[in-house]
Design an enzyme around this catalytic site. Structure first.
Site, mmCIF file in Angstrom:
data_model
loop_
_atom_site.group_PDB
_atom_site.id
_atom_site.type_symbol
_atom_site.label_atom_id
_atom_site.label_comp_id
_atom_site.label_asym_id
_atom_site.label_seq_id
_atom_site.Cartn_x
_atom_site.Cartn_y
_atom_site.Cartn_z
ATOM 1 N NE ARG A 1 1.826 -12.350 -2.212
ATOM 2 C CZ ARG A 1 1.186 -12.651 -3.185
ATOM 3 N NH1 ARG A 1 1.954 -12.547 -4.782
ATOM 4 N NH2 ARG A 1 0.128 -12.143 -2.750
ATOM 5 C CE LYS B 1 -3.516 -18.565 -0.472
ATOM 6 N NZ LYS B 1 -2.776 -17.065 -0.826
ATOM 7 C CG ASN C 1 -5.681 -9.499 7.674
ATOM 8 O OD1 ASN C 1 -6.167 -9.766 8.527
ATOM 9 N ND2 ASN C 1 -5.719 -10.948 6.961
ATOM 10 C CB CYS D 1 0.975 -7.341 -1.020
ATOM 11 S SG CYS D 1 -0.188 -9.114 -0.912
ATOM 12 C CB CYS E 1 -8.556 0.632 -8.443
ATOM 13 S SG CYS E 1 -8.832 0.554 -6.502
#
Length: 392
Positions: A81, A94, A139, A197, A350
């Protein structure tokens, strides 16, 4: 609206007139509007899903100076994305990855990199240097910090957020009598109640839709055209392709922008709620902690008979897994209780720790006091214990 950008001529040269000719042909923008863009200073907070289309479209539109604030690095799972980044930029900062793309789109843009991102100690000074702030954060900590800093700096804030298939856009500008984000959401949701997300997933192209709308609102505000989303919230559902425009009012009891405001300054302690999951006092009375970190997890697995259970989805197992873990997807836990011994310490993990914490709370409420959550999940394990694992 904006002051000129130092070191840049206020007027458009022949190359710029040609580059932006399709804008200039619009009567609403014209040469005056395009020169307003050239003399504007815009800060984009975040170079991720929303920040990518925002930064690219604002660069193409001819914003004179753009600030880009982000402290993160490019990861493989971003590329679904975050279209400003390329596969070759994985592990790069980034901001530097985005800088390359922006300069390719429009070398006329003066780009200012803020590699520390927006933090409580720098937000107000940073925002005061720009004419308008575009919030591409993902966030609650940063979103509320941006809201408060923009208010104190008296700057308009273009808000955008996404969740699964839904998105929201607005323009908050209390200095022009509009509501602020806290008028809509006075306080963040309880920690752990809203998945990120990384836990819930996000429809990639939705980022392009919402980010483009944010860029559009920014250009409208700078050029003074159209009707801005001040006092309105645009809500999009891409599953049924619906858009709703909801009216927003200033909250007379808003903790930030009302006469009864309780938030008077940027206090770093105010923004430390992010994604932490609070301890539930009803589950604490056991011989086992409700949560441990990755290093303690490894110690227990190496030195005791502790059992590790992975509650992610099957496709996630195929991406990466920890050797020796028992794989039981979260929704299958109730039907697999017979596989969970009560005479062993059971550790659950997880992706990041949110789903597994819910599993631990569920099990403790049903008599499994020997259960513990692994904070940070397999992502933290890949960072700190086994870098060979594929992160996502």
């Amino acid at each position: 609206m904006s002051s000129s950008v130092p070191g840049i001529s206020k007027k458009l040269n022949s190359e710029e007139l040609a580059r932006y000719s399709r804008h200039i042909l619009l009567d609403e923008i014209g040469v005056a509007g395009q020169e307003a863009l050239k003399n504007s200073r815009v800060l984009v907070v975040g170079a991720g899903g929303l920040g990518s289309p925002v930064a690219m479209y604002l660069a193409a539109a001819g914003v004179g100076a753009m600030g880009l604030a982000d402290f993160d690095v490019v990861e493989l799972h971003n590329l679904q994305r975050q279209i400003i980044h390329a596969t070759s930029e994985i592990d790069a900062k980034k901001t530097l990855s985005a800088q390359k793309r922006i300069q390719e789109i429009n070398p006329n843009v003066r780009l200012e990199i803020h590699e520390e991102g927006v933090q409580a100690h720098n937000a107000l000074d940073l925002f005061c240097k720009y004419d308008i702030i575009v919030d591409g954060s993902d966030n609650f900590s940063t979103r509320y910090l941006n809201t408060d800093a923009a208010y104190f700096a008296k700057k308009p804030l273009v808000y955008g957020s996404i969740f699964k298939f839904e998105g929201q856009v607005s323009l908050f500008h209390p200095a022009q009598e509009g509501p602020c984000y806290r008028c809509l959401f006075p306080e963040p949701p309880p920690p752990g109640s809203v998945p990120s997300c990384g836990e819930a997933g996000v429809f990639g192209a939705l980022c392009g839709v919402i980010g483009s709308l944010q860029a559009l609102e920014t250009v409208k505000y700078i050029t003074g055209i159209g009707e801005p989303l001040i006092g309105s919230l645009l809500v999009s559902n891409t599953l049924n392709m619906s858009f709703r425009r909801l009216k927003l009012k200033k909250d007379p009891s808003c903790p930030l922008c009302s006469e009864q405001a309780t938030i008077r300054k940027i206090d770093p302690l105010t923004y430390q709620y992010a994604c932490e999951i609070p301890e539930d006092p009803t589950t604490m009375e056991t011989n086992y902690p409700i949560e441990i970190d990755i290093n303690e997890t490894k110690r227990l697995l190496d030195e005791t008979e502790a059992m590790l259970v992975d509650v992610r989805e099957p496709f996630e197992f195929d991406i990466c897994s920890i050797d020796g873990s028992l794989k039981i997807p979260m929704n299958s836990i109730p039907s697999n209780l017979d596989r969970l011994p009560k005479d062993k310490h059971i550790l659950f993990h997880c992706h990041h720790g949110g789903r597994s914490m819910n599993v631990v709370k569920y099990l403790r409420q049903n008599g499994y006091e020997n259960t513990t959550n692994v904070a940070g999940g397999i992502d933290a394990w890949a960072i700190e214990i086994d870098p060979s694992l594929q992160r996502y």
